[in-house]
Design a protein around this motif. Structure first.
Motif, PDB file in Angstrom:
ATOM      1  N   GLY A 194       0.964  -1.360  -0.211  1.00 38.73           N
ATOM      2  CA  GLY A 194      -0.234  -0.045   0.033  1.00 38.73           C
ATOM      3  C   GLY A 194       0.845   1.336   0.323  1.00 38.73           C
ATOM      4  O   GLY A 194       2.067   1.105  -0.190  1.00 38.73           O
ATOM      5  N   SER A 195       0.107   2.390   0.112  1.00 39.76           N
ATOM      6  CA  SER A 195       0.693   3.651  -0.029  1.00 39.76           C
ATOM      7  C   SER A 195       1.709   3.946   1.301  1.00 39.76           C
ATOM      8  O   SER A 195       1.680   3.162   2.494  1.00 39.76           O
ATOM      9  N   ALA A 196       2.719   4.961   1.267  1.00 40.78           N
ATOM     10  CA  ALA A 196       3.354   5.160   2.470  1.00 40.78           C
ATOM     11  C   ALA A 196       2.517   5.390   3.660  1.00 40.78           C
ATOM     12  O   ALA A 196       2.784   5.098   4.733  1.00 40.78           O
ATOM     13  N   GLY A 197       1.559   6.175   3.432  1.00 39.69           N
ATOM     14  CA  GLY A 197       0.824   6.476   4.573  1.00 39.69           C
ATOM     15  C   GLY A 197      -0.228   5.294   5.124  1.00 39.69           C
ATOM     16  O   GLY A 197      -0.172   5.190   6.368  1.00 39.69           O
ATOM     17  N   ASP A 198      -0.482   4.557   4.319  1.00 41.68           N
ATOM     18  CA  ASP A 198      -1.309   2.994   4.758  1.00 41.68           C
ATOM     19  C   ASP A 198      -0.124   2.493   5.599  1.00 41.68           C
ATOM     20  O   ASP A 198      -0.344   1.885   6.689  1.00 41.68           O
ATOM     21  N   ARG A 199       0.984   2.303   5.222  1.00 38.52           N
ATOM     22  CA  ARG A 199       2.175   1.732   5.778  1.00 38.52           C
ATOM     23  C   ARG A 199       2.283   2.250   7.156  1.00 38.52           C
ATOM     24  O   ARG A 199       2.705   1.545   8.047  1.00 38.52           O
ATOM     25  N   ALA A 200       2.373   3.642   7.162  1.00 34.97           N
ATOM     26  CA  ALA A 200       2.670   4.204   8.370  1.00 34.97           C
ATOM     27  C   ALA A 200       1.716   4.020   9.510  1.00 34.97           C
ATOM     28  O   ALA A 200       1.890   3.816  10.601  1.00 34.97           O
ATOM     29  N   ALA A 201       0.363   3.863   9.058  1.00 32.62           N
ATOM     30  CA  ALA A 201      -0.674   3.582   9.801  1.00 32.62           C
ATOM     31  C   ALA A 201      -0.642   2.277  10.367  1.00 32.62           C
ATOM     32  O   ALA A 201      -0.968   2.157  11.542  1.00 32.62           O
ATOM     33  N   GLY A 202      -0.238   1.354   9.546  1.00 34.65           N
ATOM     34  CA  GLY A 202       0.002  -0.061   9.971  1.00 34.65           C
ATOM     35  C   GLY A 202       1.006  -0.253  11.226  1.00 34.65           C
ATOM     36  O   GLY A 202       0.813  -0.875  12.247  1.00 34.65           O
ATOM     37  N   ALA A 203       2.094   0.674  10.838  1.00 37.88           N
ATOM     38  CA  ALA A 203       3.023   0.487  11.683  1.00 37.88           C
ATOM     39  C   ALA A 203       3.035   1.251  13.175  1.00 37.88           C
ATOM     40  O   ALA A 203       3.258   0.638  14.173  1.00 37.88           O
ATOM     41  N   PHE A 204       2.348   2.241  12.886  1.00 42.76           N
ATOM     42  CA  PHE A 204       1.916   3.001  14.188  1.00 42.76           C
ATOM     43  C   PHE A 204       0.997   2.080  15.034  1.00 42.76           C
ATOM     44  O   PHE A 204       1.185   2.016  16.375  1.00 42.76           O
ATOM     45  N   LEU A 205       0.109   1.464  14.504  1.00 44.74           N
ATOM     46  CA  LEU A 205      -0.828   0.637  15.341  1.00 44.74           C
ATOM     47  C   LEU A 205      -0.209  -0.581  16.099  1.00 44.74           C
ATOM     48  O   LEU A 205      -0.486  -1.065  17.329  1.00 44.74           O
ATOM     49  N   ARG A 206       0.891  -1.222  15.295  1.00 44.12           N
ATOM     50  CA  ARG A 206       1.548  -2.221  15.664  1.00 44.12           C
ATOM     51  C   ARG A 206       2.453  -1.872  17.194  1.00 44.12           C
ATOM     52  O   ARG A 206       2.955  -2.517  18.057  1.00 44.12           O
TER      53      ARG A 206
END
Lengths: 277, 277
Positions: A194-206
Motif C-alpha cells: 500500500g501507500s506510504a501513509g497506509d504503511r505508516a498507519a499499520g506500523a503505528f498501530l503495531r
C-alpha cells in the motif's frame, strides 16, 4: 532526495497515515491542532536539518524545533525531531543506509553542549512533559535555558540525559536502546503493502500494540496508556475497528504522541531503504 | 521560512485542501495518483527552488520538475511549479512581498535558453498536453529536448512561448496576464476563515467557477470543462454539495488540474502575506 528531504518526507508521511488512533492524521484534526500545522512544521524544520552534519547535534535539534514552531505556530513534532536528528547524523556515511550501530555511535558522541541546546529547545515550543525523576529538579526541562548551569555542573551529555529519562519517556528509550523499535518498525513498513501513509498507519498501530505510549501516560495517565495499548492490540488482531478507535481517542483526548514520533523515525529509516510514496 | 519553504508549503496546502472537486486532496486519491506522491513531489522539488535566484529560471524549473518526478515517481505538480518558479524569482526583492509588477518583470526577462530548459523538463515527467497550435508542430512540447533547435531557430523566449500557448492553456495565460487570477485568489485566501487547507479549497472552487479549466479540456474535452465550471458555480452558490461533486468528478476522471496549479500559486502569494496554517 538528500537526508533532510527524507526527514521532512518522513514527517509528512507520518501525519498523512490514517487511521492512527488518537493522532492528527489525514482524516482527523485535534480541536487545537490542525493537519496543516504539521505540514508547516515539517517545512519549517527543513533549514536546520539541511545543515547536518556541520553544526553540533544539539544545535541542529534546537534550530529544527525553532523552525518547526515558527512555521506551525505551535509544537507539532518535537519528539519526532528528537529521533530524526540523530538519525540524520547517522546517515552521513558514504555507503549504504545508516544502521543501528551508526545511530548508537551518534548517541555516544553527544556532548554536554548538546544537552544544553536540548534544554534551550524547550524555549521555542510548549512541550507536555512529566515531572523530572527524583533528585533531578534542577534538570527539569520546563526550566529551559535556566537549567543550563545545572547541566554543565553535572557534566551531563545529551545521551546521559536521555538515559535518565528513559524510564518514563519512550523517545529517550529509543536513544538508549539503539533505536530498536524504530528499526523494527521500519522493517514492517518496508514489508507492508500500500501507500506510504497506509504503511505508516499499520506500523503505528503495531507499535502502540507493542508498548504503552509514554506521552499518553504524561497527558492522560497510566490507565489510559494501558487501555490504548490493549485496544491497539485488538485493532491489530481485527477485533476493533481502527477508524472507530481513532474517532473515540480523538474525542477523549488520548494522544499516542510518542508512538507517532517513533513512526516518523521508522519512516525515515524506511525511506533510506527505498520506501516509495 | 524562506522563499523555497513557502513554495513547498504552498504545494502541500494545495493538496491538503478538501473538497477540491476532481483533484487528489486530503480526502481523495485518484486511481493512479496518491496523496503521498504529492507530498513527495513537494519535497523533491525543494532543492531546485532553494537555488533561486542563482540559476537561470528555466534551469530551476527543469530541475524542480526532475526532483519532483524523481521523488513522486510520476508527474504531480508540473503546472504548479511552472507558476511557482517565476513567483520565487519575483520574491527576491528586499522589501515587502512580490507584486504583479515584479512577476511581470520576471516573465519579461526570460530568455531563449529558459525556453530550451522548459522543453527539456518534459523529458523528466509525462505531462498531458494538447496538440500544438497551428504552424507550431516543430515546437510540440512532447518532442522534449528534440524541439530545442527549433526554439533556438525561432529565437523564442519562454515568455514568447507562453504567449503562443495562452489561448489553450490556463497556466500559460497566467504568465501572459501578470498572474491576474493567482493574485486575485490570494486575496480570497487571505480574506477567508479557517485552516489553510479550507481556504485553499474555497479558492479552488471559486477559480473553477470563474473560468473553464484547460487541463479538463485537454484530458476530458470541452463539454466536461464547461460542465465542471457550471457545477463549481453551483457549489459556490450553495446549490451543489462540493463533497458529492468531488466524489463524482474523481469517479468520472474530470480533473481540474490547472485550477489546482493556480490555487498553489495563490497560496504562495498568500503565504508571503502572512497566511497561517
Amino acid at each position: 532526495m538528500n537526508i533532510a528531504d527524507r526527514a521532512q518526507l518522513a514527517l509528512l508521511y507520518e501525519v498523512a497515515g490514517t487511521p492512527k488512533p488518537g493522532n492528527v492524521d489525514r482524516a482527523r484534526d485535534h480541536p487545537n491542532l490542525r493537519f496543516e500545522q504539521f505540514l508547516a512544521g515539517a517545512v519549517g524544520a527543513g533549514r536546520a536539518l539541511r545543515a547536518v552534519p556541520e553544526p553540533p547535534l544539539g544545535k541542529t535539534f534546537e534550530r529544527a524545533v525553532a523552525g518547526m514552531a515558527d512555521a506551525a505556530g505551535t509544537n507539532t513534532q518535537f519528539g519526532a525531531l528528537l529521533l530524526l536528528v540523530p538519525l540524520c547524523y547517522a546517515s552521513q556515511r558514504e555507503e549504504g543506509p545508516a544502521t543501528r550501530v551508526d545511530a548508537r555511535a551518534v548517541v555516544d558522541s553527544t556532548t554536554v553542549e548538546d544537552a544544553c541546546s536540548f534544554y534551550r529547545a524547550f524555549e521555542h515550543a510548549s512541550v507536555a512533559v512529566d515531572d523530572p525523576p527524583e533528585g533531578m529538579d534542577d534538570l527539569d526541562v520546563r526550566r529551559g535555558a535556566d537549567a543550563v548551569p545545572a547541566v554543565r555542573d553535572r557534566g551531563l551529555t545529551l545521551a546521559g540525559l536521555m538515559e535518565k529519562s528513559a524510564g518514563q519517556d519512550g523517545v529517550a528509550r529509543e536513544w538508549t536502546r539503539g533505536f530498536e523499535r524504530t528499526f523494527h518498525a521500519a522493517g514492517w513498513i518496508l514489508d507492508a503493502e500500500g501507500s506510504a501513509g497506509d504503511r505508516a498507519a499499520g506500523a503505528f498501530l503495531r507499535l502502540l500494540a507493542g508498548a504503552e505510549d509514554t506521552f499518553i501516560t504524561t497527558t492522560s495517565g497510566e490507565a489510559a496508556a494501558s487501555e490504548a495499548t490493549r485496544r491497539a492490540r485488538a485493532a491489530v488482531d481485527g477485533r476493533e475497528d481502527p477508524s472507530a478507535l481513532a474517532a473515540e481517542f480523538v474525542e477523549r483526548g488520548i494522544n499516542p504522541g510518542t508512538t507517532a514520533d517513533i513512526t516518523a523515525a521508522a519512516l525515515f529509516v524506511a525511506l533510506e531503504r527505498g520506501l516509495q510514496p
